[in-house]
Design an enzyme around this catalytic site. Structure first.
Site, PDB file in Angstrom:
ATOM      1  N   ARG A   1      44.196  36.772  26.040  1.00  0.00           N
ATOM      2  CA  ARG A   1      44.071  38.005  25.259  1.00  0.00           C
ATOM      3  C   ARG A   1      45.239  38.004  24.277  1.00  0.00           C
ATOM      4  NH1 ARG A   1      39.817  37.939  26.822  1.00  0.00           N
ATOM      5  NH2 ARG A   1      38.658  39.296  28.216  1.00  0.00           N
TER       6      ARG A   1
ATOM      7  N   GLY B   1      27.959  45.613  31.284  1.00  0.00           N
ATOM      8  CA  GLY B   1      29.141  45.743  32.137  1.00  0.00           C
ATOM      9  C   GLY B   1      29.352  44.515  32.998  1.00  0.00           C
TER      10      GLY B   1
ATOM     11  N   GLY C   1      32.169  39.550  31.638  1.00  0.00           N
ATOM     12  CA  GLY C   1      32.260  39.190  33.051  1.00  0.00           C
ATOM     13  C   GLY C   1      31.552  37.898  33.421  1.00  0.00           C
ATOM     14  N   ALA C   2      30.878  37.255  32.459  1.00  0.00           N
ATOM     15  CA  ALA C   2      30.153  36.014  32.797  1.00  0.00           C
ATOM     16  C   ALA C   2      31.122  34.936  33.277  1.00  0.00           C
ATOM     17  CB  ALA C   2      29.360  35.514  31.590  1.00  0.00           C
ATOM     18  N   GLY C   3      32.254  34.827  32.588  1.00  0.00           N
ATOM     19  CA  GLY C   3      33.255  33.831  32.994  1.00  0.00           C
ATOM     20  C   GLY C   3      33.813  34.130  34.375  1.00  0.00           C
ATOM     21  N   ASP C   4      34.029  35.400  34.668  1.00  0.00           N
ATOM     22  CA  ASP C   4      34.567  35.787  35.980  1.00  0.00           C
ATOM     23  C   ASP C   4      33.531  35.545  37.085  1.00  0.00           C
ATOM     24  OD1 ASP C   4      36.751  36.648  34.504  1.00  0.00           O
ATOM     25  OD2 ASP C   4      35.957  38.687  34.343  1.00  0.00           O
TER      26      ASP C   4
HETATM   27  P1  ATP Z   1      33.873  35.953  29.274  1.00  0.00           P
HETATM   28  O1  ATP Z   1      35.308  35.776  28.848  1.00  0.00           O
HETATM   29  O2  ATP Z   1      32.976  36.609  28.236  1.00  0.00           O
HETATM   30  O3  ATP Z   1      33.678  36.536  30.623  1.00  0.00           O
HETATM   31  P2  ATP Z   1      33.833  33.024  29.195  1.00  0.00           P
HETATM   32  O4  ATP Z   1      33.957  32.735  27.730  1.00  0.00           O
HETATM   33  O5  ATP Z   1      34.947  32.781  30.105  1.00  0.00           O
HETATM   34  O6  ATP Z   1      33.228  34.508  29.394  1.00  0.00           O
HETATM   35  P3  ATP Z   1      31.186  31.956  29.121  1.00  0.00           P
HETATM   36  O7  ATP Z   1      31.192  30.545  28.675  1.00  0.00           O
HETATM   37  O8  ATP Z   1      30.741  33.004  28.187  1.00  0.00           O
HETATM   38  O9  ATP Z   1      32.601  32.239  29.762  1.00  0.00           O
HETATM   39  O10 ATP Z   1      30.264  32.114  30.400  1.00  0.00           O
HETATM   40  C1  ATP Z   1      30.577  31.553  31.645  1.00  0.00           C
HETATM   41  C2  ATP Z   1      29.365  30.870  32.219  1.00  0.00           C
HETATM   42  O11 ATP Z   1      28.311  31.822  32.382  1.00  0.00           O
HETATM   43  C3  ATP Z   1      28.817  29.775  31.342  1.00  0.00           C
HETATM   44  O12 ATP Z   1      29.473  28.562  31.633  1.00  0.00           O
HETATM   45  C4  ATP Z   1      27.352  29.761  31.765  1.00  0.00           C
HETATM   46  O13 ATP Z   1      27.193  29.056  32.972  1.00  0.00           O
HETATM   47  C5  ATP Z   1      27.064  31.222  32.042  1.00  0.00           C
HETATM   48  N1  ATP Z   1      26.513  31.893  30.864  1.00  0.00           N
HETATM   49  C6  ATP Z   1      27.174  32.653  29.967  1.00  0.00           C
HETATM   50  N2  ATP Z   1      26.352  33.114  29.008  1.00  0.00           N
HETATM   51  C7  ATP Z   1      25.125  32.637  29.299  1.00  0.00           C
HETATM   52  C8  ATP Z   1      23.813  32.766  28.704  1.00  0.00           C
HETATM   53  N3  ATP Z   1      23.603  33.470  27.598  1.00  0.00           N
HETATM   54  N4  ATP Z   1      22.781  32.123  29.301  1.00  0.00           N
HETATM   55  C9  ATP Z   1      22.967  31.396  30.409  1.00  0.00           C
HETATM   56  N5  ATP Z   1      24.153  31.242  31.019  1.00  0.00           N
HETATM   57  C10 ATP Z   1      25.218  31.851  30.486  1.00  0.00           C
END
Ligand code: ATP
Length: 319
Positions: free
Chosen positions: A168, A301, A256-259
């Site tokens: 961040r 969320g 939260g996808a990364g988490d």
């Molecule tokens: P954030 O900081 O927004 O929580 P991040 O940048 O750390 O996320 P992302 O790469 O956005 O991580 O997402 C983590 C994982 O979630 C990806 O490696 C993938 O497996 C899954 N993912 C995220 N977005 C998608 C999507 N649109 N469709 C399918 N899988 C997704």
């Protein structure tokens, strides 16, 4: 033990009630509990695993609300302490129509920054199979020293260390300081996960080619991951490497996808640590993590959209 102990900040994101507005244009905001390390702990618990959170909250309505959210989700809050003077951190966050994320943080200082090493629940940290953390807790003292001490305690007790820097930029005094401090603990981690943005920030090169990623590899590491949004992720272990595509979903909000990805991966690793040495097992664990990340993007969320194990397995089977 299969316990995942997550260390760092838990806070409230205030998110506009309508999509695609700037913070100034937003007519109203809703509370969205967050903080990446707290999200990871809840992700693990939602999947049925043992999870604990270590961090400091304000001794105020919001701090008590967040501690209750941990407990209601089955996360051990025995590592949570409350600061009598400072408030629980707040962040106003929006995704503007132009695709840019806008942040406004209220941390002057917030309670999470004031955790001291004397306040660490040492017994809890010693029970960790995996000790997970980010970099926001490295920014300011006294939390920075508490963070470093907690890593030492966990490592000495035999835990694997897991690091998701979760950059961040706005919270750091400068880009240079962010880069230096984030990399200052790089060599301690067994498992490191970065996004494409973080890979570019740390290497200075806008590419996810193997030779670029390998600049972040250390011989002390067991696993390095680069998440690629809907493209899934790339992984690098000592004896093998590869890429695992994600699952096709209807994306609504990626928060939260990364988490979720990290939580799911750590859940699988504590269940079978040999996954780190076995490419087939590791790819299965990463598929599980991709599916968990994918599902998390299908609802608004972070915490409300974290899936159960049954939901993740269902997506994997239907694909
Ligand atoms: P954030 O900081 O927004 O929580 P991040 O940048 O750390 O996320 P992302 O790469 O956005 O991580 O997402 C983590 C994982 O979630 C990806 O490696 C993938 O497996 C899954 N993912 C995220 N977005 C998608 C999507 N649109 N469709 C399918 N899988 C997704």
């Amino acid at each position: 033990s299969e316990l995942v102990v997550s260390f760092g900040e838990m806070l409230i994101d205030f998110v506009p009630t309508v999509a695609g507005v700037s913070l100034a244009e937003a007519p109203a905001f809703v509370k969205a509990p967050g903080g990446a390390p707290a999200n990871v702990a809840i992700a693990v618990a939602r999947l049925g695993g043992g999870a604990a959170f270590v961090g400091k909250l304000g001794d105020d309505e919001f701090g008590r609300m967040l501690a209750a959210i941990l407990r209601d989700n089955g996360v051990d809050d025995g590592g949570v302490v409350f600061d009598a003077g400072a408030r629980t951190a707040l962040a106003f966050v929006t995704l503007r129509a132009d695709g840019e994320r806008e942040f406004m943080f209220y941390r002057n200082p917030s309670a999470d920054m004031l955790l001291t090493h004397a306040e660490l629940n040492v017994e809890l940290i010693k029970r960790a199979a995996v000790f997970h953390y980010g970099s926001i807790s490295l920014i300011a003292e006294p939390c920075r020293s508490a963070h470093l001490r907690a890593m030492e305690i966990a490592k000495e007790a035999g835990a694997l260390l897991s690091y998701d820097p979760n950059l961040r930029e706005a919270l750091w005094p400068s880009r240079e300081e962010a880069r230096t401090k984030i990399l200052s603990i790089w060599d301690q981690a067994d498992i490191v996960k970065v996004s494409e943005v973080e890979l570019e920030f740390l290497t200075g090169i806008d590419s996810v080619e193997d030779d670029v990623v390998m600049k972040l590899w250390r011989p002390t590491m067991k696993l390095l991951l680069v998440t690629l949004g809907d493209q899934g992720c790339k992984y690098y272990a000592r004896d093998f490497r590869g890429a695992v595509p994600s699952y096709k979903v209807q994306q609504v909000d990626t928060t939260g996808a990364g988490d979720a990805f990290v939580g799911a991966l750590l859940r699988r690793i504590v269940q079978d640590p040999s996954s780190l040495q076995d490419q087939k097992k590791l790819e299965e664990a990463i598929k599980f993590a991709n599916a968990c990340g994918a599902i998390t993007t299908t609802k608004k969320g972070a915490i409300p959209s974290l899936p159960t194990e049954v939901e993740v397995l269902k997506l994997m089977e239907s694909a």
